[in-house]
Design a protein around this motif. Sequence first.
Motif, short mmCIF file in Angstrom:
data_model
loop_
_atom_site.label_atom_id
_atom_site.label_comp_id
_atom_site.label_asym_id
_atom_site.label_seq_id
_atom_site.Cartn_x
_atom_site.Cartn_y
_atom_site.Cartn_z
N PHE A 71 19.71 10.29 -11.67
CA PHE A 71 20.14 9.40 -10.60
C PHE A 71 19.25 8.17 -10.59
O PHE A 71 18.15 8.15 -11.12
CB PHE A 71 20.13 10.11 -9.24
N LEU A 72 19.78 7.13 -9.98
CA LEU A 72 19.12 5.84 -9.94
C LEU A 72 19.53 5.12 -8.67
O LEU A 72 20.68 5.21 -8.25
CB LEU A 72 19.56 5.01 -11.15
N GLY A 73 18.60 4.43 -8.05
CA GLY A 73 18.92 3.68 -6.83
C GLY A 73 17.74 2.84 -6.40
O GLY A 73 16.88 2.49 -7.20
N ALA A 74 17.73 2.54 -5.13
CA ALA A 74 16.67 1.73 -4.54
C ALA A 74 16.09 2.47 -3.35
O ALA A 74 16.71 3.40 -2.83
CB ALA A 74 17.23 0.38 -4.09
N TYR A 75 14.90 2.07 -2.97
CA TYR A 75 14.34 2.61 -1.73
C TYR A 75 13.82 1.47 -0.89
O TYR A 75 13.51 0.40 -1.39
CB TYR A 75 13.25 3.66 -2.00
N MET A 76 13.78 1.74 0.41
CA MET A 76 13.30 0.73 1.35
C MET A 76 12.30 1.39 2.29
O MET A 76 12.57 2.46 2.84
CB MET A 76 14.46 0.14 2.14
N LEU A 77 11.15 0.76 2.45
CA LEU A 77 10.13 1.22 3.38
C LEU A 77 10.19 0.33 4.61
O LEU A 77 10.15 -0.88 4.51
CB LEU A 77 8.74 1.10 2.75
N THR A 78 10.31 0.96 5.77
CA THR A 78 10.29 0.22 7.03
C THR A 78 9.48 1.03 8.02
O THR A 78 9.54 2.26 8.00
CB THR A 78 11.70 -0.01 7.59
N ARG A 103 4.57 2.20 -15.32
CA ARG A 103 5.79 1.51 -14.87
C ARG A 103 6.83 1.38 -15.98
O ARG A 103 8.01 1.45 -15.74
CB ARG A 103 5.42 0.14 -14.31
N SER A 104 6.40 1.21 -17.22
CA SER A 104 7.38 1.05 -18.29
C SER A 104 8.14 2.35 -18.52
O SER A 104 9.32 2.34 -18.86
CB SER A 104 6.71 0.58 -19.58
N GLU A 105 7.50 3.52 -18.33
CA GLU A 105 8.21 4.79 -18.47
C GLU A 105 9.25 4.94 -17.38
O GLU A 105 10.34 5.45 -17.63
CB GLU A 105 7.21 5.95 -18.42
N ILE A 106 8.92 4.53 -16.17
CA ILE A 106 9.88 4.61 -15.08
C ILE A 106 11.08 3.72 -15.38
O ILE A 106 12.22 4.11 -15.24
CB ILE A 106 9.23 4.23 -13.73
N ARG A 107 10.80 2.50 -15.84
CA ARG A 107 11.89 1.58 -16.17
C ARG A 107 12.77 2.16 -17.27
O ARG A 107 13.99 2.06 -17.23
CB ARG A 107 11.33 0.22 -16.58
N GLN A 150 0.83 -1.20 0.00
CA GLN A 150 0.00 0.00 0.00
C GLN A 150 0.87 1.26 0.00
O GLN A 150 0.62 2.19 -0.75
CB GLN A 150 -0.92 -0.03 1.22
N ARG A 151 1.90 1.27 0.82
CA ARG A 151 2.82 2.43 0.85
C ARG A 151 3.58 2.56 -0.46
O ARG A 151 3.76 3.66 -0.96
CB ARG A 151 3.81 2.30 2.01
N ALA A 152 4.02 1.43 -1.03
CA ALA A 152 4.72 1.47 -2.31
C ALA A 152 3.80 2.01 -3.40
O ALA A 152 4.23 2.78 -4.26
CB ALA A 152 5.26 0.08 -2.67
N ASP A 153 2.53 1.62 -3.37
CA ASP A 153 1.56 2.14 -4.34
C ASP A 153 1.38 3.64 -4.19
O ASP A 153 1.25 4.35 -5.18
CB ASP A 153 0.21 1.44 -4.19
N GLN A 154 1.36 4.14 -2.96
CA GLN A 154 1.22 5.57 -2.72
C GLN A 154 2.42 6.33 -3.29
O GLN A 154 2.26 7.41 -3.85
CB GLN A 154 1.11 5.88 -1.23
N LEU A 155 3.60 5.77 -3.13
CA LEU A 155 4.82 6.43 -3.63
C LEU A 155 4.96 6.31 -5.14
O LEU A 155 5.53 7.19 -5.79
CB LEU A 155 6.06 5.79 -3.00
N SER A 156 4.47 5.23 -5.69
CA SER A 156 4.69 4.89 -7.09
C SER A 156 4.25 6.02 -8.03
O SER A 156 3.19 6.59 -7.87
CB SER A 156 3.93 3.60 -7.43
N GLY A 157 5.12 6.34 -8.96
CA GLY A 157 4.82 7.37 -9.95
C GLY A 157 5.88 8.45 -9.95
O GLY A 157 6.94 8.33 -9.34
N ARG A 158 5.57 9.49 -10.64
CA ARG A 158 6.51 10.59 -10.87
C ARG A 158 6.13 11.78 -9.99
O ARG A 158 4.98 12.19 -9.95
CB ARG A 158 6.44 10.96 -12.34
#
Length: 166
Positions: free
Chosen positions: A76-83, A152-156, A32-40
Amino acid sequence: MSAVLSACGNHQAVEQSMVPVAEDAAVSFYSQRADQLSGRWLIQSIGDRAIDSSKPLVIAFDDRSRVGGVAGCNRFLGAYMLTGDDELELQGLKVTRRICPDPVMMQERLLLNRLENVHSSRFTVEGSLLLFFEEGEEPIRLSRDVESMVNRSEIRSAMMVAQNQG
């Protein structure tokens, strides 16, 4: 005696069946949190500093814990972690190495420094995203880029470009 044993046996069955439910709830919360963040997202300010709007600063989150964007001059490019409830960490940010005029580079350095130190996030009632990087400091303020509502394909694709330029 058999009633006591059978009750103990049922207690274990109840405990075991509850574990997957708790794990499912955690996975659901994360999704749910990833969905909220997802996008531009467009960066509106870095702490108390307004953004030079001549070149938009962009962050894009996908639902696979990847983040990428444009910091002004470089990508820039990287990863994110939700905790936890509001905790967010950006990890392993890689940046392309183009050189631009000093004002753009200064703003970019400030943004990248703050992004590397993000420890939590919060959504406002208005729908803005706040990224907190240091106690007592104003957060990075972002607004969803409603014009693009990227898929998602645009983000990729953006992330692949950033990887190839780095």
